[in-house]
Scaffold this motif. Structure first.
Motif, PDB file in Angstrom:
ATOM      1  N   THR A 124       1.815   4.506  -1.507  1.00 20.20           N
ATOM      2  CA  THR A 124       3.451   4.352  -1.387  1.00 20.20           C
ATOM      3  C   THR A 124       3.061   4.799   0.103  1.00 20.20           C
ATOM      4  O   THR A 124       2.569   5.529   0.587  1.00 20.20           O
ATOM      5  CB  THR A 124       3.818   6.351  -1.980  1.00 20.20           C
ATOM      6  OG1 THR A 124       4.158   5.720  -3.436  1.00 20.20           O
ATOM      7  CG2 THR A 124       5.978   6.004  -1.557  1.00 20.20           C
TER       8      THR A 124
ATOM      9  N   GLU B  73      -1.508   6.368  -5.141  1.00 18.30           N
ATOM     10  CA  GLU B  73      -1.561   6.426  -6.680  1.00 18.30           C
ATOM     11  C   GLU B  73      -2.283   6.653  -7.895  1.00 18.30           C
ATOM     12  O   GLU B  73      -3.879   5.913  -7.298  1.00 18.30           O
ATOM     13  CB  GLU B  73      -0.218   6.024  -6.690  1.00 18.30           C
ATOM     14  CG  GLU B  73       1.563   5.550  -6.172  1.00 18.30           C
ATOM     15  CD  GLU B  73       2.004   4.321  -6.791  1.00 18.30           C
ATOM     16  OE1 GLU B  73       1.801   4.420  -7.785  1.00 18.30           O
ATOM     17  OE2 GLU B  73       3.039   3.813  -5.884  1.00 18.30           O
TER      18      GLU B  73
ATOM     19  N   THR C  76       6.370   0.612  -1.443  1.00 18.07           N
ATOM     20  CA  THR C  76       4.933   0.892  -2.329  1.00 18.07           C
ATOM     21  C   THR C  76       3.870  -0.669  -1.679  1.00 18.07           C
ATOM     22  O   THR C  76       5.050  -1.948  -1.564  1.00 18.07           O
ATOM     23  CB  THR C  76       5.255   1.080  -3.552  1.00 18.07           C
ATOM     24  OG1 THR C  76       6.012   1.802  -3.755  1.00 18.07           O
ATOM     25  CG2 THR C  76       4.172   0.648  -4.622  1.00 18.07           C
TER      26      THR C  76
ATOM     27  N   ARG D 148      -2.405   1.157  -6.013  1.00 19.91           N
ATOM     28  CA  ARG D 148      -1.603   1.093  -5.045  1.00 19.91           C
ATOM     29  C   ARG D 148      -1.593   2.389  -3.674  1.00 19.91           C
ATOM     30  O   ARG D 148      -2.090   3.480  -4.242  1.00 19.91           O
ATOM     31  CB  ARG D 148       0.262   0.850  -5.664  1.00 19.91           C
ATOM     32  CG  ARG D 148       0.195  -0.474  -6.239  1.00 19.91           C
ATOM     33  CD  ARG D 148       1.461  -0.143  -7.165  1.00 19.91           C
ATOM     34  NE  ARG D 148       1.579   0.395  -7.991  1.00 19.91           N
ATOM     35  CZ  ARG D 148       1.118   0.232  -9.540  1.00 19.91           C
ATOM     36  NH1 ARG D 148       1.648  -0.559  -9.848  1.00 19.91           N
ATOM     37  NH2 ARG D 148       1.636   1.171 -10.584  1.00 19.91           N
TER      38      ARG D 148
ATOM     39  N   GLU E 257       1.377  -2.607  -2.419  1.00 20.66           N
ATOM     40  CA  GLU E 257       0.549  -2.889  -3.824  1.00 20.66           C
ATOM     41  C   GLU E 257      -1.226  -2.919  -3.291  1.00 20.66           C
ATOM     42  O   GLU E 257      -2.123  -2.226  -4.545  1.00 20.66           O
ATOM     43  CB  GLU E 257       0.438  -4.174  -4.023  1.00 20.66           C
ATOM     44  CG  GLU E 257       2.173  -4.907  -5.455  1.00 20.66           C
ATOM     45  CD  GLU E 257       2.053  -3.705  -6.515  1.00 20.66           C
ATOM     46  OE1 GLU E 257       1.470  -3.288  -6.800  1.00 20.66           O
ATOM     47  OE2 GLU E 257       3.122  -3.282  -6.263  1.00 20.66           O
TER      48      GLU E 257
ATOM     49  N   LEU F 269       0.357   7.157   4.559  1.00 21.49           N
ATOM     50  CA  LEU F 269       0.004   6.406   2.902  1.00 21.49           C
ATOM     51  C   LEU F 269      -0.530   7.435   1.899  1.00 21.49           C
ATOM     52  O   LEU F 269      -1.408   7.924   2.169  1.00 21.49           O
ATOM     53  CB  LEU F 269      -0.755   5.437   3.012  1.00 21.49           C
ATOM     54  CG  LEU F 269       0.076   3.940   3.449  1.00 21.49           C
ATOM     55  CD1 LEU F 269      -1.252   3.233   3.832  1.00 21.49           C
ATOM     56  CD2 LEU F 269       0.840   2.864   2.535  1.00 21.49           C
TER      57      LEU F 269
ATOM     58  N   TYR G 218       5.024   6.868   3.354  1.00 26.87           N
ATOM     59  CA  TYR G 218       6.507   8.294   3.754  1.00 26.87           C
ATOM     60  C   TYR G 218       6.485   8.233   4.840  1.00 26.87           C
ATOM     61  O   TYR G 218       5.335   8.183   5.504  1.00 26.87           O
ATOM     62  CB  TYR G 218       5.593   9.411   3.239  1.00 26.87           C
ATOM     63  CG  TYR G 218       5.496   9.156   1.302  1.00 26.87           C
ATOM     64  CD1 TYR G 218       6.764   9.471   0.707  1.00 26.87           C
ATOM     65  CD2 TYR G 218       3.708   8.688   1.032  1.00 26.87           C
ATOM     66  CE1 TYR G 218       6.792   9.418  -0.511  1.00 26.87           C
ATOM     67  CE2 TYR G 218       4.377   8.847  -0.922  1.00 26.87           C
ATOM     68  CZ  TYR G 218       5.330   9.597  -1.201  1.00 26.87           C
ATOM     69  OH  TYR G 218       5.483   9.116  -2.932  1.00 26.87           O
TER      70      TYR G 218
ATOM     71  N   SER H 245      10.075   7.906   0.736  1.00 27.63           N
ATOM     72  CA  SER H 245       9.718   7.185   0.734  1.00 27.63           C
ATOM     73  C   SER H 245      10.387   6.275   1.674  1.00 27.63           C
ATOM     74  O   SER H 245      11.553   5.193   1.064  1.00 27.63           O
ATOM     75  CB  SER H 245       9.670   7.078  -0.385  1.00 27.63           C
ATOM     76  OG  SER H 245       9.140   5.301  -1.611  1.00 27.63           O
TER      77      SER H 245
END
Length: 678
Positions: A626, A618, A642, A624, A644, A615, A628, A639
């Motif tokens: 993303t 951001e 996402t 949040r 939240e 993870l 991967y 990716s």
């Protein structure tokens, strides 16, 4: 392996050694429990042989004599009725030990006498809490104005991704927004004349795991242009809810805030309103996580604050104008503390203390002079973190605090289906976090407070058939690692000394602690029967240790500086977290690795046989992250989705078919008010 930690040079070999708690206590004329408390709270120089099943300790007489000569006074600390409290300061060590015994008896009698003058801990000095504002979103950092007519607070509206500072008239009216920033504006503090608010702005984009960029600003309470006072570095260990990071001097001429200047070291400093650093008021202890949340007494003669250590965050007090390196610990055995504040008359320090996550906290009154034990003022609703004390416009003494509630779930993602959506598993009304798959992929271990207390749970790999394994560990400090045979689990939990490792039987939940001392052990992984890895500060700075969980003989593992590591099944590849958020992938045994991203947390990555997942946060303040996936063979990370509001922990099944992570389902933060009921 040297018996003396690397950061502590060994005294001359001819120095007489005290080789047990019993010998150390006899030399000082005190009990075993008292000298252990002196080591924990006052820096009594005791050394340890780490990773022993029993606490193997020793001390050098010369170091203890020097400690006594420094005059580390025990007076002014809160005495427990069942223990001695000692004062010792003399040029002659033997005479100092005699004085310590006499002072202990006197302090014990004084503590018992003071105890009888105060209500018992079950008495509540404040009335029931009631909601203060009916607003959506999250509210935090309340601050009652000096005249009691206005409230400053921080508000993250449902549409916003950050907190801003607002002011509302308590007699009625809509909140007025004072700040607008893409970063979090927190901890407003009123000037003594009620005209200006000081607050701090926390920059997510410039944030690192070792410290955060923070601005100290002023804004007129009626609205207007901001003024930057100073840009400082906050101690990362406290973010975001220890209490306001800035406090006014009682005459309104200056501010107190944390900083980490290179030459002076981390501590609390006094700044004038133009940002000039005037005085250093505290000097962070070696190995501590920093000092924060300052509060200046009405007479400007004392400073209360939080200090972070391996055992949690605790309330300290120091004489202003005295030695910044010699603060007094007010209460070290009650639990994690936040938001220390002086009572209006300056005679008490009030603070929330209890669970690390805000649960089971109570508002405690502490005596800055140490002449009585702590007493409970309020049992809060929900998870309590911050505190504002003042008088209402009607003259009533009241407190205002945010009550936070968080519910998290585990989510299962099918990695074999590109179109799969995450599915909630093992639902509860509390926290579910830190998942970990068993070696055969059939079981899932995780921690949860759904039973009312932090506990280690297991379930089938799809989340079904959840059952509690044990709730006897305390505050769980991260994911548990399965043994290669799948019959035991290795993980960390916190007590009043540090974050320690436990072995738990996966069948019956029986547990035993295998480490000791005021140290941190966390982020374990167990790839081989006789080889587990854990991050620890036992040797000074944080490092990765390799050890046999049954033999307990550690050695520092490579790569140096790694704080967490995961191996692919079979052990061909490794992924490790290097601090500052950096994630590195390498073939096991290789001296070279490839930086692959910036991980959300030290436990937000895991490895399967052919790939690993992580993870990445951001850095826009949104919270949040993303998810991967990247093959060990190379290439760009893919990716997957996402998230939240990610929470704590991520696990990939050994066959790479499933991934489980923790995320926030629901969170709330409401302001509550309680008025004095004495």
């Amino acid at each position: 392996m040297s018996q003396t930690p690397p950061h502590e040079p060994a005294p001359e070999s001819s120095d007489q050694v005290l080789s047990s708690w019993k010998e150390i206590a006899a030399y000082l004329g005190a009990t075993d429990r008292t000298v252990q408390r002196w080591e924990r709270q006052d820096g009594l120089p005791v050394h340890r042989l780490p990773f022993r099943k029993r606490a193997a300790v020793f001390a050098y007489r010369s170091e203890i004599d020097e400690w006594l000569r420094r005059g580390r006074s025990e007076q002014g600390r809160i005495a427990e009725p069942s223990e001695e409290s000692a004062a010792f300061a003399d040029e002659e060590p033997r005479r100092a030990r005699t004085l310590a015994i006499a002072a202990a008896a006197a302090c014990f009698v004084a503590a018992v006498s003071a105890w009888s003058l105060w209500p018992s801990g079950d008495d509540v000095a404040f009335g029931p809490s009631e909601p203060l504002l009916d607003l959506p979103g999250l509210q935090a950092s309340p601050a009652l104005s000096p005249d009691g007519t206005r409230l400053a607070f921080c508000w993250r509206t449902p549409e916003a991704q950050d907190y801003d500072v607002y002011v509302v008239d308590l007699a009625g009216g809509e909140p007025r927004r004072l700040t607008q920033s893409p970063d979090d504006d927190l901890g407003p503090s009123w000037s003594p004349d009620g005209e200006t608010l000081a607050f701090t702005r926390h920059h997510w984009s410039r944030r690192r795991w070792t410290g955060g960029a923070m601005d100290i600003l002023l804004v007129p309470a009626a609205g207007g242009a901001e003024k930057l006072v100073a840009s400082v570095t906050e101690p990362i260990s406290f973010y975001p809810w220890p209490g306001p990071s800035v406090a006014w001097w009682p005459d309104g001429s200056s501010l107190v805030a944390p900083d980490t200047p290179g030459s002076a070291g981390q501590g609390l400093f006094r700044f004038d309103l133009d940002g000039k650093r005037l005085d250093q008021l505290t000097a962070g202890a070696r190995g501590s996580g920093g000092d924060a949340s300052p509060a200046v007494s009405p007479e400007a003669d004392k400073l209360a604050f939080l200090r972070r250590s391996a055992a949690g965050s605790h309330v300290y007090i120091v004489d202003i104008g005295g030695d910044p390196k010699l603060p007094t610990l007010l209460a070290g055995d009650i639990g994690w503390a936040t938001s220390p504040r002086f009572s209006p008359d300056g005679g008490e320090v009030w603070a929330w203390m209890g669970g690390a996550d805000g649960a089971k906290r109570r508002l405690w009154s502490l005596d800055p002079r140490g002449e009585r034990p702590p007493k409970v003022l309020l049992e809060p609703e929900g998870r309590a973190f911050e505190l504002s004390i003042g008088h209402s416009a009607e003259g009533d003494l009241e407190i205002i605090y945010p009550s936070a509630a968080v519910r998290t779930s585990l989510w299962l993602l099918d990695l074999t289906n590109p179109d799969a959506k995450p599915q909630r598993i093992a639902p509860s009304d509390g926290l579910s976090e830190y998942p970990s798959f068993s070696p055969d992929g059939r079981l899932l271990a995780f921690s949860s407070d759904r039973s009312g207390a932090p506990a280690l749970w297991i379930a089938e790999a799809d989340g079904s058939n959840s059952r509690m394994l044990t709730d006897q560990l305390g505050d769980i400090g991260g994911s548990f690692a399965w043994s290669p045979e799948g019959d035991r689990l290795l993980g960390s939990a916190r007590d009043d000394m540090g974050l320690h490792m436990f072995l738990v039987d996966a069948a019956n939940g029986e547990s035993k602690r295998i480490t000791s001392g005021p140290y941190i052990y966390q982020n374990p992984t167990w790839p081989e029967s006789a080889a587990a890895y854990v991050a620890s500060d036992v040797g000074g700075g944080r490092a990765l240790l390799r050890f046999d969980p049954d033999a307990l003989e550690p050695e520092e593992a490579s790569p140096r500086g790694a704080l967490s590591i995961r191996f692919s099944p079979g052990g061909e590849h490794a992924v490790f977290y290097m601090g500052e958020g950096a994630l590195i992938a390498a073939r096991r045994g290789s001296r070279e690795g490839v930086r692959v991203g910036w991980v959300y947390q030290p436990q937000s990555f895991d490895a399967a046989r052919q790939f690993f997942c992580f993870l990445a946060r951001e850095h826009d303040g949104s919270g949040r992250a993303t998810l991967y996936r990247r093959p060990f063979s190379g290439g760009e990370p893919q990716s997957l989705l996402t998230i939240e509001r990610p929470w704590r922990g991520l696990a990939v099944s050994p066959d790479g078919a499933r991934l489980v992570y923790s995320a926030v389902d629901e969170e709330s933060g409401k302001l509550l008010r309680s008025r004095h009921g004495r």
